[in-house]
Every structure is written in C-alpha cells, then in structure tokens.
Design an enzyme around this catalytic site. Sequence first.
Site, PDB file in Angstrom:
ATOM      1  CG  ASP A  79       2.267  -4.527  -6.588  1.00 36.76           C
ATOM      2  OD1 ASP A  79       3.270  -4.265  -5.963  1.00 36.76           O
ATOM      3  OD2 ASP A  79       1.427  -5.232  -5.983  1.00 36.76           O
ATOM      4  CB  ILE A  82      -1.769  -8.075  -8.532  1.00 33.93           C
ATOM      5  CG1 ILE A  82      -0.521  -9.312  -8.566  1.00 33.93           C
ATOM      6  CG2 ILE A  82      -2.834  -8.328  -7.471  1.00 33.93           C
ATOM      7  CD1 ILE A  82       0.043  -9.351  -7.184  1.00 33.93           C
ATOM      8  CD  GLU A 118       0.802  -0.839  -7.304  1.00 35.58           C
ATOM      9  OE1 GLU A 118       2.101  -0.778  -7.221  1.00 35.58           O
ATOM     10  OE2 GLU A 118       0.125  -1.026  -8.271  1.00 35.58           O
ATOM     11  CG  ASP A 120      -4.586  -2.084  -8.082  1.00 35.57           C
ATOM     12  OD1 ASP A 120      -4.280  -3.393  -7.944  1.00 35.57           O
ATOM     13  OD2 ASP A 120      -3.528  -1.498  -8.306  1.00 35.57           O
ATOM     14  CG  HIS A 164     -19.990 -11.272   6.040  1.00 30.42           C
ATOM     15  ND1 HIS A 164     -19.753 -12.300   6.872  1.00 30.42           N
ATOM     16  CD2 HIS A 164     -19.437 -10.239   6.258  1.00 30.42           C
ATOM     17  CE1 HIS A 164     -19.089 -11.652   8.028  1.00 30.42           C
ATOM     18  NE2 HIS A 164     -19.108 -10.331   7.832  1.00 30.42           N
ATOM     19  CB  CYS A 206     -21.499 -18.361   4.755  1.00 34.20           C
ATOM     20  SG  CYS A 206     -20.676 -17.701   6.462  1.00 34.20           S
ATOM     21  CB  SER A 232     -16.535 -20.057   5.716  1.00 34.05           C
ATOM     22  OG  SER A 232     -16.671 -20.588   4.441  1.00 34.05           O
ATOM     23  CB  SER A 234     -13.835 -16.351  12.233  1.00 33.17           C
ATOM     24  OG  SER A 234     -14.298 -16.667  13.110  1.00 33.17           O
TER      25      SER A 234
END
Lengths: 330, 623
Positions: A79, A82, A118, A120, A164, A206, A232, A234
Amino acid sequence: MAATYCLDRVMAALAGLVLLSFGSLAISKIEDQAEQLFRSGHTNNWAVLVCTSRFWFNYRHVANTLSVYRSVKRLGIPDSHIVLMLADDMACNPRNPKPATVFSHKNMELNVYGDDVEVDYRSYEVTVENFLRVLTGRIPSSTPRSKRLLSDDRSNILIYMTGHGGNGFLKFQDSEEITNIELADAFEQMWQKRRYNELLFIIDTCQGASMYERFYSPNIMALASSQVGEDSLSHQPDPAIGVHLMDRYTFYVLEFLEEINPASQNNMNDLFQVCPKSLCVSTPGHRTDLFQRDPKNVLITDFFGSVRKVEITTETISLQLDSEIMEDRY
Amino acid sequence: MGLLSDPVRRRALARLVLRLNAPLCVLSYGAGIAWFLALAFPPLTQRTYMSENAMGSTMVEEQFAGGDRARNFARDFAAHRRKSGALPVAWLERAMQSVGLEVYTQTFSRKLPFPDETHERYMVSGTNVYGILRAPRAASTESLVLTVPCGSDSTNSQAVGLLLALAAHFRGQIYWAKDIIFLVTEHDLLGTEAWLEAYHDVNVTGMQSAPLRGRAGAIQAAVALELSSDVVTSLDVAVEGLNGQLPNLDLLNLFQTFCQKGGLLCTLQGKLQPQDWASLDGPLQGLQTLLLMVLRQASGCPHGPHGLFLRYRVEALTLRGINSFRQYKYDLVAVGKALEGMFRKLNHLLERLHQSFFLYLLTALSHFVSIGLYMPAAGFLLLVLGLKAHALELWMQLHEAGVGPEEAGGTPGHVPPLPPAQGVGLASLVAPLLISQAVGLALYILPVLSQHVAAQHFPVAEAEAVVLTLLAIYAAGLALPHNTHRVVNTQAPDRGWMALKLVALIYLALQLGCVALINFSLGFLLAATMVPAAALAEPRGPRPVYAVLLVLTSPAATLLGSLFLWRELQEAPLSLSEGWQLFLAALSQGVLDHYAYGALLFPMVALGFYPCWLLFWNVLFWK
C-alpha cells in the site's frame, strides 16, 4: 615406482584443470545471473490507480480500479507504493444494497473492496491538479506520505486510469478534463526529473487510444481499451445491485491477472492479446515504440508485481578457519 | 432613408403582400392545419427513448410478493370506510405504523364558491394521512411520493391496500437514497392540493390547510395510483395536468419500459397501442390520440392528482387500473412489481428529471412529437393574423396619404408623403376597448358574486345560477355594438373600423402567442377557430354570414364544439341535449377549477379572449 608417481602427478593436474574449468564456468554463470538481476533496470515498483468518475451509475469505474488494485496488491506491491484515487464512494453509497462491498462479478462472486483497501485520494480530492501533482511530485510539503509518489529513477510505475473519456481527453468528476497533451507533458516532466525507469500506462475509457497518441518521453508502454471513434462497453449487468459492475476490457484483464502469480513468466505480448474484438466489441490498442525493450522480454510482474529478485543458490560455500592464524590471535 | 435596407424594394414587397393578401392568408391557415394533422405521421412523430443516464435500463430485480397482504389491507380499509362514511383516519394511522412508517395527519377545509353538483360538496373538510419511510443511510434531502386519492365516489381501496403492502416491502430494503412518502388524501384532488400547499408552504388557492408536522425534503417525482378492483386488465396512464402542464417525458418512458418488462398491458387514454406505424393504421390512431390529448390539455383541468404536483415542478403521473372484459388479467403483485421497479429506478436519480422533454404531444404511449416540431403549426396560424394586420396597416397608410395602391404601384420612384399623424384618433378606439374589457371583467366577477341574488329571484340552485349568469352576460355582449354608438360620438371616419380591427388583430395575436407558449393545445385550438373569423370580420360584405361565422367561433361555441369532438373521439357520441347538459356542467366545473385549484382557463377566456372577440364583433357591426 617413478611411473606411478608421474601418473599421479598427471592425474592431479588433470583433476585440477577440470576443477578450474568448472569453477570458471560457475563463476561466469554467477556473473551472468548477476547481470541478469539488473537487466530490467528497476529496483522498485509503484502503481497509480485512478478512477475519475462519480455517481452511482458509474459504479463500474470504481470496480475497475479496485480490481487492478487487488491484483497489484496480490502480486506484491504494498500500500505504501500504491496511490489509489477513487472519485466516489460506491461501497457506502446509500443505493448500495450490499453496503461495504464493491463487486466485480455478477452474482456477487468477487468483492474487490475487501477488508484492507487503502484509498489515498478520495471523492473530491481526485482532481486533475492533484493527479498531475502526484505524477510530477510538485506537492505541498504538508501532504502526507501516503499521498505521494516517491519514485526514483529505478522505479517501474504502473498508471491505470478509467472513467469517461473522448477523443483526446478524460473527464474528471463531471466538471473538468485532462487532455492527452497535458498527460504527455506530465510524463516528460517525470522523465526529466528522473522519476521513473519504465512506465506502463493503461486506460479504459471510450476512445482511450487517443490518450496515448501524444506521448513523447522514452520508456513508456501504453495500452487502451478502444480506438479513436469506438466506445468501450460495460459488462456484467447485475439486477440485484441495479448497475453494470465492470467494463469489458478491465474485466478480461482482471481474469488474465488472476492467473498471474509472482513467479509467472508471462510477458507483455500476452497482455496485448487480452480481450480481442470478439469479447470486447471495441478494439484494444497498444503503443510500444517509445519502449526500449522488446515487449516479449518484459514480464507482467515487472509492472504489476513487486518482485524481489531473490536467487536461491544450491551451491554451498564452506568456510574454513586457518588454525595458525587462530593460534596467533590468541 | 433606409440605411440597411432598400426602401423602394421594401415598399414593393409590401405592396406585393398587400395584393396577394387573401391567397397568402388562406395558404398559411391551410399550412397550419395541415402541419398539425401531419404531426401524427412518422417523420414528425418519433419513438420515445430514455434520456436520463442515471435511470439507465430496467436492470432491477423486483421482489414484491405482497399480493395477499395488499388484498387484506384493501378489505379492511373498505370495511372501515363503509362503517365510518369518511376516510378511516385512525385505522390508516395504525396500519401505517404497523408497517413501520412515520405517520402524520393533516386537516384541511375549504368553502367552495358555490356547491359542486358533480361531486356533491360545498363546505369541504377532511384529513390527509401520510407516512414517511426514511432513507436508512442518506440525509433526508430528497423524496419520492406514492399517493392514493380517496373520494366519496371512488373508494380506491385496492390502491390503499397496495400502497400499504408496498410500504411494508420497501421498509425492508436498505437501498433507498431518498425518503418515500405514502400519502392518502381525502376528497380527491382537494386533499392533494391542501397537502401540497402545506408541504411547500404556499397558499395559492385559498385552502385552509393545517401546517405539516413531518416533512421529507424536496420531492423529485410522484406517482398517483387509482385501483378499484383486485385484478386489472390494463394500466392506464394520464399525463395532462393543471393548465396543460406535462411531466417530463422520461417518467412516462420509465413507466412504459417497466410495463414492457413485466408484460403488463399499458394504455394511454384507455386505448390499446397501435403496433403498425409503417402503414396508415398506426398514424390514424395516433391522430385520434393526438386530438384527444390536445383537447384534454386545452381544458386545463388536472386529470388526476398528478396534475396538481406539476405546478410545483414535481414530475408526476397518474396510473389507473382498468378492469375490462379482456381475458388476461393481472393481479396486484404485477402492478406492485411495476411500481417497485419504477421507484427503484427513480431512487437512482441524482438530479431532478431534466434530460428529456417537458413540452411534447403524444401520438401513442411510445411515440411523441417534440415542441420544435409542433410549434410551426401555431406559427402558421398566427402568421395569418400578422399578414392581415400588416395589410390593414398598409391600406390605412396608403389611404391616409390619399394615394391608392394602383397609383403607388405605377410610380415606384415616387415616394408618397408621410401620412398625417394618426388621423383616426385614438379616442374612438379607446371606447370599444374599454367596454369590451369591462364586459369581460363582468363575466369574470359577476357570476360568482351574484349567485345568491340570482338564486333568490329565480327558482334555481346556486350552481345553476352561476352558469346562467355566465351565459347571460356572454349573450349580452352580443348586443353591445348596437348600443355603443349611442354612448360614443361617431366622429370616427368611415375607415375607423380598420384601426379597431388592427388593434384587435394585434391583441388577438399577442394573446394567442402567449397562450400557445404556455399551453400549446389551448392556443392552437383557439387559433384554429378564431383566426379565420377574425381575419374575415369586416363591416362591408355579407354581414349575416360573417356574424354567424363569428358567433360559431366564439370561445363558448369552441368549448361546446370541442365537447362534442371529445366524446366523438372517445367513441361515445353525444346527442344535442346531452351535449348541452355537459356544456353547462363543463362551465360550472371550469369556474370551480379556477377557484379550487387555480386553473387559468376561465380567467383567460373571460378576461382575454372574450373581450378580444367582442372587439371583432364591434368591428363587424361598425356603422
């Protein structure tokens, strides 16, 4: 009598020669391995995972990001390395019939929220400015450590973005956008400041391929879920929760990553094959011209995992003390 | 001297318009009517589609299974209601509490201006009961409403039962992000109006409503339910509201998608939906639906509790269960599931419904016409008035200058001298205007004010007195021109009627334009009838013909005609006497709607269109 002595001498010399050759072979093998230890050039891994959309019906973007987070953590990145940015809280949204969970498979098979997530940057902190500050390191000194990308010139960074988007931009929070030029410039700043060794950029929106068109810094590899002009799509509609749970591209990337473990030797070419047009409906794209190594030599775990190069040797080295030296000592 | 345009060219164009005035007017009027009729046909009418992204598809799992519970509640409610004669408030409170809601009551009272013959009420007082289901994990900032109106003529007990069963089911779910208010009102729409006024803390109609003790946040959407039988063959939806307001089209789309998902038969205006839009059948039925919707919208009465919600910009629909002789029937569970699905999807909303159309006309449940496509019809009709007014103005200018159109056309270079400043004189215009407006004012105020006086002197009830006074004042207006000239000095020259007609045309055009923007159906209906008569009204020519035409297109006659048309379209035609009775009832209902709910048809006609029509009547009988 002299003949056997001669033979003994020859035998010893031969044995010594053989031993010497073996030894030199062994040493050169160790040298090769030592060289290979540093061939990929990186010593630590970082991941910046960004979900840019809010609102309940964008549940799938949060699920996308959390799936990649889960894979990256499972493969070893801690973590502290990241930076997870989620623009909205789906797990605790009042509309969630299963509070404190975010599912990525329908019928609630896989809860990617888990117990130890976690986050951030959360909610309204996910802005274009904060994202660019994280990347370039121009952060106010009061920012806590968990919100910084403390990478150096030996870091391999994975950057995953979803939300998006359109031709040349990605929408943040329904109120602002980041353009592909800004992103390319941010990566150039990172290169100038020696903030990465190699960078893998994945985007699931997309017309995602438009976001990596403008990169010009070296050592960047990019993947996108769709080409310019394509959307793209779903995946995983779930009637119990009432929304789509994942996007197609990331769903299949997650399935692929579930089979990777820290010792896998899969390389980037396998990742390029994930989600062909028959499954994804859109055409995923990738860009490798800025990358110096051949993708087939790049392991998945170079970016998605934090693999410590540990070499287990089977040779034993015996340490013998010199008794005379010891006696002198005392 | 024109800087941006060529005065000579402009004058030539003006003279062309003058010469071709009559054909242009006829063409424009024909185009308006033809455009309106063409609205029912495919390129102008489109399929509906869901515009709100947050509501998405019908991807929810309905789990409502409380059919038995609903029926039990309904039976109890009906029994208690029969016993007490009014709304069983205590029973409702207990039932709602047992289901788990926060229960509140509200009393209201209203003295209607005169007794309502259709509903048989005069001094109305009642109690509304409502229960609030609080969203478990959200702040109470927004809410949804499910309401059941209960009147003395329609008990709606199955609707109350379904409301309670749904409340019990909803209480067990944790995914609500908005509060849900379950409202049972007494005396139908009067109770709904009282509740709404108290909820929004306004007093628009003079209702005395007690303040609400429990409140839930801004209402995002409302659904009103009317069910009188255990099984239904179809669900009918009503969209037209008070003063012709309509809910956002997305709410209708939501209802329609859930009907399709559950296999429920849904109807609009009680008719099955046309399937075949490629041939002529679909569009013809669409035209019938369109005309009915125009008539319903023009009447401006709220066709259900939803009509009153629309005033506060709360999107609302009324769903009525119809139990006909069709074979396939749906029980309360099917209706409950459709409602559950709708509410679950409305729960996903983040903002008010605003993505889809607010102004539209429906040719079927799944086909609509948007405002951009139907406005030109009204535009063409108003163009006739504009052309006529322009022609009149030019004629007056040319005649004032003493130059006939032929001479002016012959010498294009010769600029006619400017006409002397308004030789007609505004004084002669003011008198007819004032008198017409005064008659209109009398039409608005006198009937209700003098009902008692009339009831004392004539053997009629108050309601009848009001209607008869209305008709009397209306007819008295017809006698006006013959008397005005005794009051006003006739100094006006022979062409004075032109000025009056010009003013009347502009006045009519303004009124029709404004009304067409607010309530297109009313504007279009009145335009279609009044425009030809207004354009033709002249003191010269065949006066009796014009007089008959003008009378036939007066607002009252339009009302009578549209009543006949309305019943004709509903395939229940009226005989003349029935029509007359209905007309009288409609008049009294119109006045009552104005006082009870603030409907604007009565004041608009009395204070706006009737005086305007009187002006044309004056023009016709100009001496």
